[in-house]
Structures are given as C-alpha cells and as structure tokens.
Design a protein around this motif. Structure first.
Motif, PDB file in Angstrom:
ATOM      1  N   VAL A  36       0.829  -1.215   0.000  1.00  0.00           N
ATOM      2  CA  VAL A  36       0.000   0.000   0.000  1.00  0.00           C
ATOM      3  C   VAL A  36       0.861   1.262   0.000  1.00  0.00           C
ATOM      4  CG1 VAL A  36      -1.891  -1.182   1.163  1.00  0.00           C
ATOM      5  CG2 VAL A  36      -0.163  -0.019   2.520  1.00  0.00           C
ATOM      6  N   TRP A  37       2.136   1.121   0.389  1.00  0.00           N
ATOM      7  CA  TRP A  37       3.052   2.260   0.404  1.00  0.00           C
ATOM      8  C   TRP A  37       3.896   2.326  -0.861  1.00  0.00           C
ATOM      9  CZ3 TRP A  37       2.638   5.774   4.223  1.00  0.00           C
ATOM     10  CH2 TRP A  37       1.954   5.384   5.377  1.00  0.00           C
ATOM     11  N   ARG A  38       3.596   1.496  -1.843  1.00  0.00           N
ATOM     12  CA  ARG A  38       4.418   1.455  -3.053  1.00  0.00           C
ATOM     13  C   ARG A  38       4.499   2.810  -3.754  1.00  0.00           C
ATOM     14  NH1 ARG A  38       2.450  -2.947  -6.860  1.00  0.00           N
ATOM     15  NH2 ARG A  38       2.955  -4.183  -5.022  1.00  0.00           N
ATOM     16  N   PRO A  39       3.412   3.558  -3.913  1.00  0.00           N
ATOM     17  CA  PRO A  39       3.555   4.886  -4.546  1.00  0.00           C
ATOM     18  C   PRO A  39       4.509   5.805  -3.794  1.00  0.00           C
ATOM     19  CG  PRO A  39       1.249   4.210  -4.489  1.00  0.00           C
ATOM     20  CD  PRO A  39       1.993   3.238  -3.649  1.00  0.00           C
ATOM     21  N   VAL A  40       4.493   5.720  -2.454  1.00  0.00           N
ATOM     22  CA  VAL A  40       5.407   6.563  -1.678  1.00  0.00           C
ATOM     23  C   VAL A  40       6.844   6.145  -1.918  1.00  0.00           C
ATOM     24  CG1 VAL A  40       6.031   7.298   0.651  1.00  0.00           C
ATOM     25  CG2 VAL A  40       3.621   6.948   0.053  1.00  0.00           C
ATOM     26  N   TYR A  41       7.087   4.820  -1.898  1.00  0.00           N
ATOM     27  CA  TYR A  41       8.438   4.332  -2.161  1.00  0.00           C
ATOM     28  C   TYR A  41       8.897   4.730  -3.556  1.00  0.00           C
ATOM     29  CZ  TYR A  41       7.651   1.414   1.967  1.00  0.00           C
ATOM     30  OH  TYR A  41       7.386   0.987   3.238  1.00  0.00           O
ATOM     31  N   GLY A  42       7.992   4.633  -4.530  1.00  0.00           N
ATOM     32  CA  GLY A  42       8.357   5.009  -5.894  1.00  0.00           C
ATOM     33  C   GLY A  42       8.725   6.481  -5.997  1.00  0.00           C
ATOM     34  N   MET A  43       7.953   7.329  -5.310  1.00  0.00           N
ATOM     35  CA  MET A  43       8.254   8.759  -5.352  1.00  0.00           C
ATOM     36  C   MET A  43       9.602   9.056  -4.692  1.00  0.00           C
ATOM     37  SD  MET A  43       5.908  11.925  -3.989  1.00  0.00           S
ATOM     38  CE  MET A  43       5.968  11.293  -2.303  1.00  0.00           C
ATOM     39  N   LEU A  44       9.870   8.415  -3.551  1.00  0.00           N
ATOM     40  CA  LEU A  44      11.159   8.609  -2.887  1.00  0.00           C
ATOM     41  C   LEU A  44      12.315   8.114  -3.750  1.00  0.00           C
ATOM     42  CD1 LEU A  44      10.273   7.573   0.789  1.00  0.00           C
ATOM     43  CD2 LEU A  44      10.584   9.879  -0.126  1.00  0.00           C
ATOM     44  N   LEU A  45      12.093   7.000  -4.449  1.00  0.00           N
ATOM     45  CA  LEU A  45      13.141   6.471  -5.322  1.00  0.00           C
ATOM     46  C   LEU A  45      13.428   7.431  -6.472  1.00  0.00           C
ATOM     47  CD1 LEU A  45      15.028   4.103  -5.952  1.00  0.00           C
ATOM     48  CD2 LEU A  45      13.169   3.055  -7.270  1.00  0.00           C
ATOM     49  N   VAL A  46      12.403   8.026  -7.035  1.00  0.00           N
ATOM     50  CA  VAL A  46      12.598   8.990  -8.120  1.00  0.00           C
ATOM     51  C   VAL A  46      13.375  10.206  -7.624  1.00  0.00           C
ATOM     52  CG1 VAL A  46      11.412  10.571  -9.683  1.00  0.00           C
ATOM     53  CG2 VAL A  46      10.598   8.224  -9.436  1.00  0.00           C
ATOM     54  N   ILE A  47      13.038  10.686  -6.431  1.00  0.00           N
ATOM     55  CA  ILE A  47      13.746  11.845  -5.879  1.00  0.00           C
ATOM     56  C   ILE A  47      15.218  11.510  -5.639  1.00  0.00           C
ATOM     57  CG2 ILE A  47      13.892  13.371  -3.874  1.00  0.00           C
ATOM     58  CD1 ILE A  47      10.861  13.148  -3.623  1.00  0.00           C
ATOM     59  N   CYS A  48      15.475  10.342  -5.044  1.00  0.00           N
ATOM     60  CA  CYS A  48      16.865   9.934  -4.796  1.00  0.00           C
ATOM     61  C   CYS A  48      17.629   9.747  -6.100  1.00  0.00           C
ATOM     62  CB  CYS A  48      16.888   8.651  -3.975  1.00  0.00           C
ATOM     63  SG  CYS A  48      16.312   8.833  -2.279  1.00  0.00           S
ATOM     64  N   ALA A  49      16.975   9.130  -7.097  1.00  0.00           N
ATOM     65  CA  ALA A  49      17.644   8.916  -8.377  1.00  0.00           C
ATOM     66  C   ALA A  49      17.967  10.235  -9.065  1.00  0.00           C
ATOM     67  CB  ALA A  49      16.761   8.048  -9.275  1.00  0.00           C
ATOM     68  N   THR A  50      17.069  11.207  -8.970  1.00  0.00           N
ATOM     69  CA  THR A  50      17.329  12.522  -9.572  1.00  0.00           C
ATOM     70  C   THR A  50      18.517  13.207  -8.900  1.00  0.00           C
ATOM     71  OG1 THR A  50      14.972  12.740 -10.080  1.00  0.00           O
ATOM     72  CG2 THR A  50      16.299  14.739 -10.123  1.00  0.00           C
ATOM     73  N   LEU A  51      18.541  13.153  -7.570  1.00  0.00           N
ATOM     74  CA  LEU A  51      19.647  13.768  -6.841  1.00  0.00           C
ATOM     75  C   LEU A  51      20.970  13.075  -7.166  1.00  0.00           C
ATOM     76  CD1 LEU A  51      20.641  15.772  -4.713  1.00  0.00           C
ATOM     77  CD2 LEU A  51      20.063  14.067  -2.952  1.00  0.00           C
ATOM     78  N   LEU A  52      20.955  11.738  -7.198  1.00  0.00           N
ATOM     79  CA  LEU A  52      22.188  11.003  -7.506  1.00  0.00           C
ATOM     80  C   LEU A  52      22.634  11.237  -8.942  1.00  0.00           C
ATOM     81  CD1 LEU A  52      21.494   7.609  -5.692  1.00  0.00           C
ATOM     82  CD2 LEU A  52      23.057   9.423  -4.985  1.00  0.00           C
ATOM     83  N   THR A  53      21.680  11.421  -9.859  1.00  0.00           N
ATOM     84  CA  THR A  53      22.053  11.691 -11.256  1.00  0.00           C
ATOM     85  C   THR A  53      22.808  13.010 -11.360  1.00  0.00           C
ATOM     86  OG1 THR A  53      20.156  10.442 -12.087  1.00  0.00           O
ATOM     87  CG2 THR A  53      21.138  12.060 -13.570  1.00  0.00           C
ATOM     88  N   VAL A  54      22.305  14.050 -10.701  1.00  0.00           N
ATOM     89  CA  VAL A  54      22.987  15.353 -10.730  1.00  0.00           C
ATOM     90  C   VAL A  54      24.380  15.240 -10.127  1.00  0.00           C
ATOM     91  CG1 VAL A  54      22.891  17.730  -9.906  1.00  0.00           C
ATOM     92  CG2 VAL A  54      20.795  16.593 -10.687  1.00  0.00           C
ATOM     93  N   LEU A  55      24.465  14.574  -8.987  1.00  0.00           N
ATOM     94  CA  LEU A  55      25.772  14.417  -8.342  1.00  0.00           C
ATOM     95  C   LEU A  55      26.709  13.551  -9.177  1.00  0.00           C
ATOM     96  CD1 LEU A  55      24.617  13.861  -4.630  1.00  0.00           C
ATOM     97  CD2 LEU A  55      25.521  15.954  -5.672  1.00  0.00           C
ATOM     98  N   ARG A  56      26.126  12.538  -9.859  1.00  0.00           N
ATOM     99  CA  ARG A  56      26.961  11.672 -10.691  1.00  0.00           C
ATOM    100  C   ARG A  56      27.529  12.439 -11.885  1.00  0.00           C
ATOM    101  NH1 ARG A  56      30.650   7.859 -10.876  1.00  0.00           N
ATOM    102  NH2 ARG A  56      30.402   6.373 -12.597  1.00  0.00           N
ATOM    103  N   VAL A  57      26.701  13.255 -12.514  1.00  0.00           N
ATOM    104  CA  VAL A  57      27.192  14.054 -13.639  1.00  0.00           C
ATOM    105  C   VAL A  57      28.291  15.000 -13.162  1.00  0.00           C
ATOM    106  CG1 VAL A  57      26.549  15.838 -15.302  1.00  0.00           C
ATOM    107  CG2 VAL A  57      25.053  13.861 -14.946  1.00  0.00           C
ATOM    108  N   ASN A  58      28.084  15.599 -12.018  1.00  0.00           N
ATOM    109  CA  ASN A  58      29.103  16.492 -11.466  1.00  0.00           C
ATOM    110  C   ASN A  58      30.386  15.727 -11.131  1.00  0.00           C
ATOM    111  OD1 ASN A  58      29.975  19.103 -10.350  1.00  0.00           O
ATOM    112  ND2 ASN A  58      29.849  18.057  -8.378  1.00  0.00           N
ATOM    113  N   GLU A  59      30.234  14.531 -10.625  1.00  0.00           N
ATOM    114  CA  GLU A  59      31.403  13.714 -10.287  1.00  0.00           C
ATOM    115  C   GLU A  59      32.193  13.329 -11.521  1.00  0.00           C
ATOM    116  OE1 GLU A  59      31.841  10.168  -7.096  1.00  0.00           O
ATOM    117  OE2 GLU A  59      30.661   9.621  -8.860  1.00  0.00           O
ATOM    118  N   LEU A  60      31.492  12.905 -12.569  1.00  0.00           N
ATOM    119  CA  LEU A  60      32.179  12.533 -13.814  1.00  0.00           C
ATOM    120  C   LEU A  60      32.774  13.754 -14.501  1.00  0.00           C
ATOM    121  CD1 LEU A  60      29.668   9.892 -15.259  1.00  0.00           C
ATOM    122  CD2 LEU A  60      31.858   9.462 -14.126  1.00  0.00           C
ATOM    123  N   SER A  61      32.142  14.906 -14.358  1.00  0.00           N
ATOM    124  CA  SER A  61      32.673  16.120 -14.990  1.00  0.00           C
ATOM    125  C   SER A  61      33.999  16.526 -14.357  1.00  0.00           C
ATOM    126  CB  SER A  61      31.659  17.256 -14.867  1.00  0.00           C
ATOM    127  OG  SER A  61      30.446  16.914 -15.492  1.00  0.00           O
TER     128      SER A  61
END
Length: 432
Positions: A36-61
């Motif tokens: 029943v909490w799957r939508p919440v987990y999905g939203m948190l995962l999207v937020i974490c993935a977005t943050l990690l993507t920005v940091l990953r691009v910065n790290e590779l740059s």
C-alpha cells in the motif's frame, strides 16, 4: 568426481538462467503491508535517483576535466533511470547499471581529480549498490549472490581494460556491494516469511471454521435424531395397537402392520446406535441423552431465565399460534436461545425483543437488541453461534438474515418454512 564435473559444466547455464529469468512478481496493491506504500516508495526512489544523477554528472565532470562532455550527461541520466527501473524490472535494471558502469570506465578520461574509489566514485558506487539492492529484494539469494559476483568481477576487470594510475580497491568497494545485496536478501526473506505466515493463518482459520461447522452439524444431528426417534417410537406403537382397533382384521393387514412395526423397531435400534456415536460421554454421563428436545412451548421459560440475568427481554407473537413440526420448533427455539446468548455476551444492558410470527407458509423468528450501554456497537460477527443458526435454517430450506441495526444494535431474522420444496424442507428426511 563425476558429479563435480557435471556441476561445473552446468554452472554457466545455471548462472545464465538465474541472471536472465524474471524476478518475483510484485504483490498486488490491495494486500496489507508495504504494497500500500508502493507509490510513496516510488516517489522517494525517483527523488533519490534525480539527486544522484545530478551528483553523478558532477562527479564525472570533475574527473574528465574542462567543460561537461555530452556523454557524461547521457551516462549519468541513464544510470539514474536504471535505478528507478529497478523497482519494476530489477534484473534488466541491474544489467543496465552494470553495463553503464563499465562504459563509464571505458569512455572516461582519467585526470588528476581521481579519488580512492575511481573509476566508480562514491555516487557511482551508490547507484550500483542501489541496483543490486533492488535486485536482491526480488530474486532468490543464490541469484543475488551471482549478480554480486559478476558485479565485483566486472569492476576488477575494468582496471585491466582502462589505463588507470590507481588500482581498483576491492577492500573499499566490495563490502558496500555485499552489504547492499545482503540487506536486500534479508528484507526479501522477511517478506516471504510474513507472506507464508499470512497464508498459514488463513489455512488455520479455514480449518477452524470447517471444524466448527462440523461440530454444529453434529450437534444439530444429535437433536434431530431425538425427534426422529420419537416419531419412530410412535409409529411402532401405532402399528402394534392398530390390529386391536379393527374388527376381524385380515391376515394381510396383520402381516403388513407387523412388518411396519418391525421396520420401525429396526430403524429405532439403528438410530440409537447412531446416537451412541454422536453423543459425547460427558453428555451421556449427565443424562443429556434422555432429555426431551425443547420446543416453543418452553420459550417463556427461556425468556424468564434470561431476564433473571438482568437483561430486559420483551416478547410478541404475531398470528395464531399452532403446533409446528418438531424440527421447526426445535430449530426456532435454538435460534432464539443462541441470539439471546449473544445479546447477553456482546450487548450488556441492551433491550432485547423476541418476535414470533405464524403464517400459513411457516414461522418467522426475529430477535433484535438495542445498542449496549457504555460500549461500542455490537460486532457483525458473534462467534460460532451464527454458524449454527445458518445451518439450522438451511436444513429446513429457510432464510436467515443477520446484521447491525441503524441504532447500533443487532438483528437476527429467521424464516422457517413448514411446507418447503426439495429434500431440505423436511427435517425428518434430512436427519435419516
């Protein structure tokens, strides 16, 4: 030795099947627990993935130096997407994440800003660990262990495929990956154990309900066998007396009546054997086997007994009271008795009304009670008593309606036909 060689030959195929087969299906949303909490987990995962993507691009740059190359943005974005996809397609997402990590090494341009975890980096290791964690949540531990081994080997192989000034430090990265896979496997084990526990509880509840149903039917059969035995005794006596009521009875009549009496006596003997099996030793030791079965003539006595406990009970009769078949009267009495017992247990201080309605088609029994004083409304399920009511009503081909009333009380209404259709309408026929 032969078994070992066979296992070694099969190992690649088994590993390939483990790492390409579909993962466990996700539990339906309607199930209790974490689904029943799957939508919440999905939203948190999207937020974490977005943050990690920005940091990953910065790290590779920083590693590449100079302006941000386009391939760095593409790789960082794809790794973030792979992490989100791990929630729905964990096997494919893990493969994609592993391939992207290798591609990052092969396409990267080592510079002077290398950290101790280069070529992976802290963020890259977090993305890979997340993909491995989501995989371990949905596959067997053996498959998760295979994925972990491939991940570690792929990271080690990258040090030989790329010209790197630093060697790949297994002792710093492997523990992180192992911890991610182990945590996912433990959580999956807990989820599987909880699912099996729920299934076992459902099976236990089903067995308990089945056992209760059999006990209620056994009790009803004992009571109705008493009624049938009474009728068989009457038939036997009437067949014995009938020849003396006729002047000069013929031999054929005497023979037929004697045959009727013999059949009645044999049936009565068989019924006594059945009663001996159905009745418990405790009931027989207390003489319960010799008590006559109650009828509606004892309804006033039952109501007086309940009133003595402090429960306010009123009665009403609609229609002209008349004798009914013993099975109908017995079932009606037991239904009223059980309803009053439920009211005493679950609605203390309530007012109870017992109505009996006589009609040409049969008997209607209605028991209602108001809301209990100082308590919550009466629950819709009152133990095993309702089960016995349903069995008695169904045996006679009648109808039973139970449920809460708008004022917070409870109502039980049973319609017991006297002349129904089909074998269920004749209690004597059912009992035999």
């Amino acid at each position: 030795m032969e078994r070992l060689r066979t296992a070694l030959r099969r190992a690649p195929r088994v590993l390939f099947e483990d790492l390409t087969a579909a993962a466990d299906p996700m539990p339906p949303m309607g199930q209790p627990g974490w689904p029943v909490w799957r939508p919440v987990y999905g939203m948190l995962l999207v937020i974490c993935a977005t943050l990690l993507t920005v940091l990953r691009v910065n790290e590779l740059s920083r590693t590449a130096g100079g302006p941000v190359p386009s391939y760095v943005v593409v790789l960082g974005f794809c790794q973030g997407v792979a992490l989100v996809a791990g929630m729905f397609r964990p096997v494919s997402a893990w493969w994609a994440s592993t391939v992207l990590m290798v591609a990052t090494v092969l396409l990267g341009e080592p510079g002077t800003a290398q950290g101790p975890l280069f070529p992976w980096g802290v963020i890259g290791l977090a993305l890979q660990s997340g993909a491995l964690f989501l995989l371990a949540l949905r596959v067997r531990p053996r498959r998760a262990a295979g994925a972990l081994a491939i991940t570690v080997l792929a990271m080690q192989a990258c040090t030989f495929l790329a010209t790197l000034p630093h060697h790949y430090l297994v002792d710093r990265t492997a523990p992180v990956l192992i911890a991610a896979a182990l945590l996912g496997a433990v959580l999956r084990g807990l989820r599987m154990a909880r699912t099996q526990l729920v299934e076992q509880e459902e099976l236990t509840a089903g067995e308990r309900a089945r056992r209760t149903l059999l006990e209620e039917r056994n009790r009803i059969a004992r009571e109705l066998h008493d009624v049938v035995a009474h009728h068989m005794s009457v038939i036997s006596i009437q067949a014995q007396v009938a020849p003396h009521l006729v002047e000069n009875p013929s031999d054929e009549l005497r023979e037929n009546l004697a045959g009727i009496r013999r059949s009645a006596v044999e049936a009565l003997t068989e019924l006594r054997h059945v009663l001996g099996v159905l009745r418990s030793e405790d009931a027989l030791s207390h003489g319960a086997g010799h008590r006559p079965q109650p009828t509606l003539d004892r309804l006033d006595e039952l109501v007086d007994t309940v009133r003595a406990t402090g429960l306010a009970v009123s009665t009403a009769t609609v229609g002209a009271r008349r004798p009914l078949p013993p099975g109908v009267e017995l079932s009606a009495f037991r239904i009223v008795q059980e309803a009053l017992s439920n009211a005493m247990r679950h609605a203390p201080g309530a007012e109870v009304r017992v109505e009996t309605g006589y009609a040409a088609a049969g008997l209607t029994v209605r028991i209602t009670n108001t809301a209990p004083h100082g308590s919550a409304p009466v629950p819709s399920t009152l133990g095993h008593g309702l089960l016995g009511m349903r069995e008695r009503t169904a045996m006679l081909g009648g109808e039973l309606a139970t449920g809460p009333t708008p004022d917070g009380g409870y109502e039980v209404t049973a319609v017991l036909p006297v002349h129904g259709h089909g074998p269920a309408a004749d209690p004597v026929e059912d009992a035999t």
